[in-house]
Design a protein around this motif. Structure first.
Motif, mmCIF file in Angstrom:
data_model
loop_
_atom_site.group_PDB
_atom_site.id
_atom_site.type_symbol
_atom_site.label_atom_id
_atom_site.label_comp_id
_atom_site.label_asym_id
_atom_site.label_seq_id
_atom_site.Cartn_x
_atom_site.Cartn_y
_atom_site.Cartn_z
ATOM 1 N N GLN A 79 -4.338 6.267 1.006
ATOM 2 C CA GLN A 79 -4.103 5.119 0.006
ATOM 3 C C GLN A 79 -3.780 5.898 -1.230
ATOM 4 O O GLN A 79 -5.014 6.223 -1.854
ATOM 5 C CB GLN A 79 -4.731 3.991 0.319
ATOM 6 N N GLU B 13 0.822 -1.133 0.073
ATOM 7 C CA GLU B 13 -0.163 -0.042 -0.016
ATOM 8 C C GLU B 13 0.909 1.411 0.088
ATOM 9 O O GLU B 13 1.765 1.317 0.758
ATOM 10 C CB GLU B 13 -0.938 -0.004 1.272
ATOM 11 N N LEU C 3 1.230 4.953 0.726
ATOM 12 C CA LEU C 3 0.477 5.970 1.889
ATOM 13 C C LEU C 3 1.058 7.489 1.542
ATOM 14 O O LEU C 3 2.402 7.462 1.517
ATOM 15 C CB LEU C 3 0.940 5.411 3.378
#
Length: 293
Positions: free
Chosen positions: A174, A125, A127
């Protein structure tokens, strides 16, 4: 099938150009000397690395946050490649093989997290780093096991910081732009070449010839393995490369050239069609957001 992508803004391809490869390869940067545990649930390390350095493929049984305080990096897994500028961090799950390529000279930072307290994310992910998350990550001691004196309060501070850091990670925005990579070896070779040199706008036919395949075969592999066309994949790769440069304030003309566009207008048209805003508008929004924090 004939490739229709022969844009008028395509740069002539240098006849003797060779694929770019990292000039320096290093091992996994000793993760075993920073293993998190119940006493020290967060472990941080830092390394100053030169552009074109490759941190070789490796894995470890705990998840990590990777970011840089300066310089852009590219982290690659079996499934995709992620461009990580200083404004972002990349979450990498436990036991996921990954390598890192330094796009620029960078201060690479990694935070290892004890598995019991980590988010249950099964894939990487990207971020956005909030000011609080950055401060928490930078507050962690970076001394390796058995190497030099450790702050006597480091373990206690790590236990205090851990729940707030994890909460901030789970709250982080995200970013959905990443570049998927195929399992087919020849197609992956082609994709890696694009990521190493995004300014090279060779046609699909030219790239297919380089890997010993027909244009028709490569086009079919893109559809079957990536779920998108060559043009769609390449646009995603260009955007992943261009967005961090724009976010750092690089002039649009330089970003366009670094992305393989001979004219600003052609790059701006592609960017607006893909994101719904112009590159300058994106930069202004980034500046406003930074000023607000």
């Amino acid at each position: 099938m004939t490739n229709t992508e022969t844009p008028p803004h395509r740069r002539p391809r240098p006849p003797s150009r060779q694929p770019l490869t990292p000039v320096n390869s290093v091992s996994s940067l000793t993760p075993h000397l920073f293993a998190p545990d119940a006493v020290r649930p967060l472990r941080a390390k830092e390394h100053f690395l030169k552009a074109d350095t490759l941190v070789e493929l490796h894995t470890h049984p705990w998840p990590q946050l990777t970011f840089s305080t300066r310089g852009v990096i590219r982290l690659s897994t079996e499934d995709g490649s992620y461009i990580v500028p200083p404004s972002r961090a990349l979450w990498v799950p436990a036991n996921m093989p990954h390598s890192i390529t330094l796009i620029e000279d960078a201060e690479l930072r990694t935070v290892y997290v004890h598995a019991w307290m980590a988010p249950a994310w099964e894939k990487c992910e990207v971020l956005e780093i909030s000011p609080l998350l950055r401060a928490l990550m930078l507050a962690l001691d970076t001394t390796a096991d058995g190497q030099g004196p450790v702050d006597s309060h480091a373990a206690q501070r790590e236990r205090w910081i851990a729940p707030l850091l994890i909460d901030e990670v789970e709250r982080a925005t995200q970013i959905r732009i990443d570049v998927p990579l195929p399992s087919d070896k020849r197609l992956r070779q082609l994709c890696e070449a694009v990521l190493r040199a995004p300014d090279n706008r060779a046609t699909l036919a030219e790239r297919a010839q380089e890997i010993g395949a027909s244009e028709r075969t490569v086009a079919r592999l893109f559809r079957n393995q990536m779920g998108m066309s060559w043009q769609q994949w390449r646009q995603q790769a260009v955007l992943a490369h261009a967005l961090p440069l724009l976010a750092r304030g690089m002039p649009v003309s330089q970003v366009a050239a670094a992305s393989g566009y001979a004219t600003d207008s052609a790059f701006c048209a592609m960017f607006k069609a893909a994101t719904g805003q112009s590159p300058t508008s994106f930069q202004h929004k980034r500046k406003s957001a930074t000023a607000a924090t």
